[in-house]
Design an enzyme around this catalytic site. Structure first.
Site, mmCIF file in Angstrom:
data_model
loop_
_atom_site.group_PDB
_atom_site.id
_atom_site.type_symbol
_atom_site.label_atom_id
_atom_site.label_comp_id
_atom_site.label_asym_id
_atom_site.label_seq_id
_atom_site.Cartn_x
_atom_site.Cartn_y
_atom_site.Cartn_z
ATOM 1 N N ALA A 36 90.037 10.436 -14.862
ATOM 2 C CA ALA A 36 89.974 9.113 -15.492
ATOM 3 C C ALA A 36 88.761 8.335 -14.997
ATOM 4 C CB ALA A 36 91.264 8.348 -15.226
ATOM 5 N N ALA A 47 78.423 5.413 -19.684
ATOM 6 C CA ALA A 47 79.566 4.526 -19.426
ATOM 7 C C ALA A 47 79.787 4.417 -17.927
ATOM 8 C CB ALA A 47 80.824 5.078 -20.089
ATOM 9 N N ARG A 86 82.752 2.596 -14.888
ATOM 10 C CA ARG A 86 84.006 1.891 -14.642
ATOM 11 C C ARG A 86 83.782 0.762 -13.652
ATOM 12 N NH1 ARG A 86 89.473 4.222 -15.357
ATOM 13 N NH2 ARG A 86 89.800 2.020 -15.003
ATOM 14 N N LYS A 142 71.048 20.565 -21.016
ATOM 15 C CA LYS A 142 71.442 19.389 -20.215
ATOM 16 C C LYS A 142 71.277 19.696 -18.723
ATOM 17 C CE LYS A 142 73.535 15.222 -19.851
ATOM 18 N NZ LYS A 142 74.279 15.133 -18.661
ATOM 19 N N ASN A 188 69.185 17.648 -15.863
ATOM 20 C CA ASN A 188 69.838 17.139 -14.658
ATOM 21 C C ASN A 188 69.239 17.767 -13.396
ATOM 22 O OD1 ASN A 188 72.950 16.939 -16.422
ATOM 23 N ND2 ASN A 188 71.712 15.240 -15.741
ATOM 24 N N ASN A 194 65.971 6.493 -11.789
ATOM 25 C CA ASN A 194 65.374 7.623 -12.515
ATOM 26 C C ASN A 194 63.888 7.386 -12.820
ATOM 27 O OD1 ASN A 194 67.950 8.585 -12.518
ATOM 28 N ND2 ASN A 194 68.325 8.322 -14.707
ATOM 29 N N GLU A 246 77.450 17.001 -7.325
ATOM 30 C CA GLU A 246 77.560 18.173 -8.200
ATOM 31 C C GLU A 246 76.384 19.141 -7.995
ATOM 32 O OE1 GLU A 246 80.177 16.894 -11.901
ATOM 33 O OE2 GLU A 246 78.257 15.864 -11.969
HETATM 34 O O1 KPL Z 1 72.653 12.659 -17.027
HETATM 35 C C1 KPL Z 1 72.112 11.995 -16.183
HETATM 36 C C2 KPL Z 1 72.880 11.754 -14.930
HETATM 37 O O2 KPL Z 1 72.643 10.785 -14.230
HETATM 38 O O3 KPL Z 1 73.784 12.575 -14.657
HETATM 39 C C3 KPL Z 1 70.715 11.475 -16.384
HETATM 40 C C4 KPL Z 1 70.109 12.089 -17.610
HETATM 41 C C5 KPL Z 1 69.846 11.785 -15.201
HETATM 42 C C6 KPL Z 1 70.728 9.980 -16.645
HETATM 43 O O4 KPL Z 1 70.986 9.226 -15.512
#
Ligand code: KPL
Length: 311
Positions: free
Chosen positions: A14, A133, A135, A189, A193, A207, A272
């Site tokens: 969540a 998004a 929280r 993606k 990242n 960033n 991660e």
């Molecule tokens: O996906 C992103 C993340 O922060 O996990 C980026 C693309 C770097 C945007 O902040």
């Protein structure tokens, strides 16, 4: 029997992304239950999420429960952090049946393949999103930026079921496409990242700073070179222009953002890194190739939280 149009969804995780989909699915008339991690979280849950920003504003009432409940799960969205994915699925395994459908909507790679091995007979889909998004405790959810999402099958059972199993997700006011080649979207993606998140965490910067600083750009270049070599060896085409160019463009476009990894570090949590740069290192290892810059970045981020690292 598999009912393609099931409107009952459980959400594991969540955080911002799980809550955004929970709210949108609920607003679209689906029956939603959040699965919370422990009784303290359940006790503290206010029974609603206050949604604002790019989504329709207002309070969205939601039900919540614990994993140990016995109610069967028809549709499950897993939006936990990548490193929690398998344990989260394991916690509700007793509630799954051959007609369950699972969608993994997370950063990183590796956990999708592990989940596919764990649950060969259950339809497993994976997704990637650029929706923004966050929280604000206790119950606010700010839908900060609109993006796009892609979902596709990661095992035979899901491939046979096809896109109709996910009609409810595609009907939401979140731009969502279905792609059989979802692994390639996950790679794209991941490549972005892997060029941005770890460096922002290492240098504790927004960033946009990566794109402004020649030394950081040089390090992005080295990471991108290695990622491109591994993706090429695995026949995963990335972009129609150099990865560095795309990564710099995204770093600038999200210039004032703090990446998800930097936020994890600042919150004192696990990152991660093992499912982003670490995944690239493991793929390289299997191919007999070297990724010294990804390895060094994994080591330096892991040192920030040695108690959590796999390495
Ligand atoms: O996906 C992103 C993340 O922060 O996990 C980026 C693309 C770097 C945007 O902040």
């Amino acid at each position: 029997m598999i009912t393609n149009q099931s409107n009952s969804w459980h959400i594991l995780g969540a955080g911002a992304i799980g809550s955004l989909w929970a709210c949108q699915l609920s607003l679209a008339g689906n029956e939603i239950r959040l699965i919370l991690r422990n009784s303290a979280a359940l006790k503290g849950f206010t029974g609603q999420i206050q949604l604002s920003g790019q989504s329709v504003e207002g309070a969205v009432p939601l039900q919540a429960e614990l994993a140990e409940n016995h109610q069967p799960i028809q549709r499950l969205l897993v939006a936990t952090k990548s490193y929690d994915c398998l344990a989260a699925i394991d916690s509700i395994r007793h509630r799954l049946s051959p007609s369950s459908v699972i969608v993994l909507l997370q950063n990183g790679m590796g956990q999708q393949q592990q989940a596919a091995e764990l649950l060969p007979d259950i339809a497993l889909f994976a997704g990637t999103t650029t929706e923004g998004a966050y929280r604000l405790p206790p119950n606010k959810l700010i839908h900060a930026g609109r993006g796009e999402s892609w979902i596709g099958p990661i095992n035979e059972t899901a491939r046979n079921l096809g896109a109709t199993a996910l009609d409810r997700l595609q009907q939401l006011p979140l731009k969502t496409g279905y792609d059989e080649a979802i692994i390639n979207r996950l790679w794209q993606k991941l490549a972005i990242n892997a060029a941005i998140n770890g460096l922002t965490a290492k240098y504790d910067c927004q960033n946009g700073r990566l794109a402004d600083h020649p030394d950081y750009c040089e390090q992005m270049q080295q990471l991108c070179n290695e990622t491109e070599a591994i993706a090429k060896a695995l026949e995963q085409p990335l972009f129609d222009r150099p990865l560095l160019e795309v990564a710099l463009q995204i770093a600038r476009a999200t210039g004032s953002n703090y990446s998800s990894m930097l936020q994890d570090v600042r919150n004192g949590g696990q990152t991660e890194i093992d499912y982003i740069n670490g995944f690239i290192c493991r793929q390289a290892n299997q191919l007999g190739l070297d990724t010294p810059h990804h390895q060094a970045l994994v080591a330096s981020i892991s040192r920030l939280h040695p108690q959590f690292s796999e390495h």
